[in-house]
Design an enzyme around this catalytic site. Structure first.
Site, PDB file in Angstrom:
ATOM      1  N   LYS A 174       0.870  -1.169   0.000  1.00  0.00           N
ATOM      2  CA  LYS A 174       0.000   0.000   0.000  1.00  0.00           C
ATOM      3  C   LYS A 174       0.911   1.224   0.000  1.00  0.00           C
ATOM      4  O   LYS A 174       1.659   1.468   0.945  1.00  0.00           O
ATOM      5  CB  LYS A 174      -0.921   0.032   1.213  1.00  0.00           C
ATOM      6  CG  LYS A 174      -1.877   1.226   1.156  1.00  0.00           C
ATOM      7  CD  LYS A 174      -2.635   1.444   2.440  1.00  0.00           C
ATOM      8  CE  LYS A 174      -3.451   2.725   2.317  1.00  0.00           C
ATOM      9  NZ  LYS A 174      -4.003   3.166   3.626  1.00  0.00           N
ATOM     10  N   ALA A 231      -9.983   5.681   3.728  1.00  0.00           N
ATOM     11  CA  ALA A 231      -9.876   6.871   4.580  1.00  0.00           C
ATOM     12  C   ALA A 231     -11.179   7.660   4.646  1.00  0.00           C
ATOM     13  O   ALA A 231     -11.807   7.924   3.630  1.00  0.00           O
ATOM     14  CB  ALA A 231      -8.740   7.793   4.142  1.00  0.00           C
ATOM     15  N   GLY A 232     -11.531   8.019   5.860  1.00  0.00           N
ATOM     16  CA  GLY A 232     -12.658   8.917   6.099  1.00  0.00           C
ATOM     17  C   GLY A 232     -13.949   8.235   6.485  1.00  0.00           C
ATOM     18  O   GLY A 232     -14.837   8.859   7.072  1.00  0.00           O
ATOM     19  N   GLY A 270      -8.607   9.317   9.076  1.00  0.00           N
ATOM     20  CA  GLY A 270      -8.970   9.370  10.482  1.00  0.00           C
ATOM     21  C   GLY A 270      -9.974  10.438  10.851  1.00  0.00           C
ATOM     22  O   GLY A 270     -10.241  10.651  12.033  1.00  0.00           O
ATOM     23  N   ASN A 328      -9.916   1.620   9.229  1.00  0.00           N
ATOM     24  CA  ASN A 328      -9.115   1.407  10.431  1.00  0.00           C
ATOM     25  C   ASN A 328      -9.662   2.220  11.603  1.00  0.00           C
ATOM     26  O   ASN A 328     -10.199   1.681  12.569  1.00  0.00           O
ATOM     27  CB  ASN A 328      -7.660   1.740  10.164  1.00  0.00           C
ATOM     28  CG  ASN A 328      -6.732   1.436  11.340  1.00  0.00           C
ATOM     29  OD1 ASN A 328      -5.552   1.740  11.310  1.00  0.00           O
ATOM     30  ND2 ASN A 328      -7.233   0.828  12.398  1.00  0.00           N
ATOM     31  N   SER A 329      -9.562   3.549  11.522  1.00  0.00           N
ATOM     32  CA  SER A 329      -9.912   4.396  12.667  1.00  0.00           C
ATOM     33  C   SER A 329     -11.347   4.200  13.134  1.00  0.00           C
ATOM     34  O   SER A 329     -11.627   4.189  14.336  1.00  0.00           O
ATOM     35  CB  SER A 329      -9.691   5.873  12.320  1.00  0.00           C
ATOM     36  OG  SER A 329      -8.331   6.129  12.043  1.00  0.00           O
TER      37      SER A 329
END
Length: 283
Positions: A124, A211-212, A185, A233-234
């Site tokens: 990645k 992301a987001g 995040g 993830n976050s």
């Protein structure tokens, strides 16, 4: 915990046959799950392990630099997951230049080999010089991607939702493109839907929204748009109950994919009665 939907779905009258043959294929490797997860920001390794397990994901991204330096939260990470069942996606998180990302990518490939994944060339690619907004550098990303493809890597580049850049990365040989929904995040959801839709329509490689995403409904939204996968993830790690959220994200990804394949109803300007108007009983 309720298991994720894995049984075949068939609707022959509608011409739909959604079975386990609907797999995600990246660089020739097949995956049943379309959810990718990360390993950072969890309260502890045990919660991370449980979250990965219940999510149903088969690809987990690992920050090469943080594992190497045993950064807080990453101690013992290499041993925490069963890499015979989970495909490692090393990432170049923390790299600010193309040169740095190329070097870390090479280390990531060696790390995967040490953990038994001899044929793992996935990386990645993240090139992020901006420490405030964490937006990826398009020029540095393209430069690094070109070199890494030449070295035999299956490159999964993290990019802004730029359709022209996505196409250029595809042309140089990247295995996927990974447009951000909103800043890393941030939990802001998908703020770039128009551009992501263009990327999805034009791409001939898998599109992973990365992301987001903050909620399962946003994961489902990305899949309903036609994204091939999501990386989250976050939103899982920072949830009040990460394990439950991981399962919710896995279920949302499955639901969104099934909805996309099903084909939504047409949008109409006026109401349309659900029940037929014929055969009514008149008083």
């Amino acid at each position: 915990m309720t298991p994720l939907l894995t049984s075949p779905v068939s609707d022959t009258d509608a011409g739909l046959d959604v079975t386990q043959d609907d797999v995600l294929t990246i660089a020739g490797r097949r995956f049943q799950s379309r959810l990718m997860t990360g390993t950072g920001k969890y309260p502890n390794l045990e919660i991370m392990q449980q979250s990965v397990a219940v999510s149903g994901c088969e690809i987990v991204t690992v920050a090469v630099r943080r594992v190497q330096t045993k950064a807080p939260g990453h101690e013992g990470l290499a041993e925490a997951l069963d890499w015979s069942k989970i495909w490692m996606l090393p990432n170049t998180a923390g790299c600010q230049t193309a040169e740095d990302a190329i070097r870390v990518a090479r280390l990531g490939r060696e790390m995967a080999k040490l953990l038994g994944q001899e044929d793992n060339n996935f990386i990645k690619l993240e090139v992020i010089p901006d420490s405030k907004y964490l937006l990826p550098d398009p020029i540095g990303t393209l430069e690094a991607a070109e070199q890494l493809v030449k070295e035999g890597f299956a490159v999964l580049p993290y990019i802004n939702a730029d359709p022209l850049l996505a196409k250029r990365l595809e042309e140089v040989g990247c295995a996927t493109v990974m447009p951000l929904g909103s800043p890393i995040g941030s939990g802001q959801g998908i703020r770039n839907s128009a551009n992501i839709q263009i990327i999805i329509e034009e791409a001939k490689v898998p599109v992973v929204v990365d992301a987001g995403i903050g909620t399962p409904s946003e994961a489902a939204q990305a899949m309903e748009m036609g994204a091939d996968a999501v990386l989250i993830n976050s939103a899982i790690a920072l949830a009040h109950h990460p394990v439950a959220m991981a399962q919710a994200m896995g279920m949302a990804t499955v639901a969104g994919r099934l909805a996309y394949l099903s084909g939504r109803m047409p949008v109409k300007a006026y109401a349309s009665a659900s029940s037929p108007l014929t055969g009514l009983v008149h008083s």
